[in-house]
Design an enzyme around this catalytic site. Structure first.
Site, mmCIF file in Angstrom:
data_model
loop_
_atom_site.group_PDB
_atom_site.id
_atom_site.type_symbol
_atom_site.label_atom_id
_atom_site.label_comp_id
_atom_site.label_asym_id
_atom_site.label_seq_id
_atom_site.Cartn_x
_atom_site.Cartn_y
_atom_site.Cartn_z
ATOM 1 C CE LYS A 1 -7.695 -2.183 4.369
ATOM 2 N NZ LYS A 1 -7.707 -1.733 2.867
ATOM 3 N NE ARG B 1 -9.256 4.017 3.525
ATOM 4 C CZ ARG B 1 -8.790 3.152 2.751
ATOM 5 N NH1 ARG B 1 -9.942 2.411 2.281
ATOM 6 N NH2 ARG B 1 -7.883 3.137 1.997
ATOM 7 N NE ARG C 1 0.282 -3.545 -1.442
ATOM 8 C CZ ARG C 1 -0.867 -2.854 -0.870
ATOM 9 N NH1 ARG C 1 -1.626 -3.599 0.015
ATOM 10 N NH2 ARG C 1 -1.044 -1.566 -0.763
ATOM 11 N NE ARG D 1 -2.452 0.323 -4.448
ATOM 12 C CZ ARG D 1 -3.210 0.230 -3.410
ATOM 13 N NH1 ARG D 1 -3.557 -1.167 -3.339
ATOM 14 N NH2 ARG D 1 -3.140 1.249 -2.594
ATOM 15 N NE ARG E 1 -2.450 4.322 0.773
ATOM 16 C CZ ARG E 1 -1.736 3.297 0.293
ATOM 17 N NH1 ARG E 1 -0.726 3.260 -0.265
ATOM 18 N NH2 ARG E 1 -2.582 2.218 0.087
HETATM 19 P P1 AMP Z 1 -6.781 1.383 -0.883
HETATM 20 O O1 AMP Z 1 -6.566 0.512 -2.009
HETATM 21 O O2 AMP Z 1 -7.888 0.829 0.172
HETATM 22 O O3 AMP Z 1 -5.411 1.348 0.258
HETATM 23 O O4 AMP Z 1 -7.292 3.074 -1.201
HETATM 24 C C1 AMP Z 1 -6.410 3.720 -1.918
HETATM 25 C C2 AMP Z 1 -6.851 5.150 -1.805
HETATM 26 O O5 AMP Z 1 -8.212 5.461 -2.364
HETATM 27 C C3 AMP Z 1 -6.717 5.728 -0.349
HETATM 28 O O6 AMP Z 1 -5.667 6.062 0.065
HETATM 29 C C4 AMP Z 1 -7.855 6.860 -0.471
HETATM 30 O O7 AMP Z 1 -7.274 7.954 -0.932
HETATM 31 C C5 AMP Z 1 -8.957 6.241 -1.367
HETATM 32 N N1 AMP Z 1 -9.935 5.622 -0.863
HETATM 33 C C6 AMP Z 1 -10.203 4.150 -0.942
HETATM 34 N N2 AMP Z 1 -11.553 3.924 -0.065
HETATM 35 C C7 AMP Z 1 -11.875 5.170 0.469
HETATM 36 C C8 AMP Z 1 -13.031 5.403 1.045
HETATM 37 N N3 AMP Z 1 -13.881 4.404 1.650
HETATM 38 N N4 AMP Z 1 -13.046 6.609 1.488
HETATM 39 C C9 AMP Z 1 -12.236 7.737 1.093
HETATM 40 N N5 AMP Z 1 -11.397 7.364 0.135
HETATM 41 C C10 AMP Z 1 -10.854 6.008 0.003
#
Ligand code: AMP
Length: 224
Positions: free
Chosen positions: A13, A88, A127, A162, A173
């Site tokens: 995404k 989310r 990745r 990452r 996750r």
């Molecule tokens: P992502 O890069 O989208 O996979 O996000 C990495 C981490 O950021 C996630 O595992 C959460 O800990 C936090 N995170 C990102 N977006 C949100 C959201 N909308 N609400 C709560 N936590 C978030």
């Protein structure tokens, strides 16, 4: 144009969101990226956010909304945005609806990228990410290798893995994602703005094909 990208971590995404943002000339707003930049720069808030992000837990809604609210107020959002990672939770989705309603705007499409958990784990552990905030290109050692190992094709930065891209954190996750995504998917299904793209690793369908499919779909619904 307002596009919301759904899909578990690792479904592409981020990459698809980046392509759509360039196509429609609107910013790509990634909550994960915003949180990672806070962790880097903002001592107190960053530490608080890190407690959640480092263990793969969701940052609480209040804090997430407060941080995203500031981003939505920036000038570059006037013509819309591609949202990646936000909302989310239902609470975040309701906040977004309220915010858009106030500005007489609405979401054009919610894209759900769907891929099995095992295929996601396989993808994420392979990745590699460009850390340059102006680039953020994402690579995969199987199907999107950089031309020079470890170096970003677009900007020449050294690629990174990452911190949360390890199997244990990914599984956590994914668990989080499944717990909350069903409600969110139904929320948007009921509003009749959900568009699902079914993926699998074998088909080798690259993100640019997925972005083209979404763009075609958006053009189609515009003409209805
Ligand atoms: P992502 O890069 O989208 O996979 O996000 C990495 C981490 O950021 C996630 O595992 C959460 O800990 C936090 N995170 C990102 N977006 C949100 C959201 N909308 N609400 C709560 N936590 C978030």
């Amino acid at each position: 144009m307002i596009i919301v990208m759904l899909g578990a971590p690792g479904t592409g995404k981020g990459t698809v969101g980046n392509l759509l943002s360039r196509e429609f000339n609107i910013p790509h707003i990634s909550s994960g990226e915003i949180f990672r930049s806070y962790i880097k720069k903002d001592e107190k808030l960053g530490k608080k956010i890190e407690e959640y992000v480092s263990v793969g837990a969701l940052v609480p809604d209040e804090l997430t909304i407060e941080i995203l609210k500031a981003r939505f107020e920036e000038d570059d959002t006037v013509n819309g945005f591609v949202l990646d990672g936000f909302p989310r939770t239902i609470k975040q989705a309701e906040y977004l609806d309220e915010l858009l309603k106030k500005e007489d705007k609405k979401i054009n499409v919610v894209v759900d990228l769907s891929l099995s958990d095992d295929e996601i784990v396989d993808r994420i552990t392979k990745r590699r990410t460009c850390p340059n905030p102006d680039c953020r290109e994402i690579y995969n050692l199987d199907f999107k290798r950089p031309k020079v190992d470890g170096i970003c094709d677009r900007c020449g930065s050294k690629l990174i893995i990452r911190e949360d891209d390890n199997e244990e954190t990914i599984r956590k996750r994914l668990l989080n994602y499944h717990n909350i995504s069903e409600g969110l998917i139904n929320y948007y299904k009921e509003k009749d703005i959900l568009y699902t793209v079914k993926l699998n690793n074998e088909s080798n369908r690259v993100s640019s094909d997925v972005a083209i499919e979404i763009k075609d779909y958006l053009n189609k619904i515009k003409n209805v």
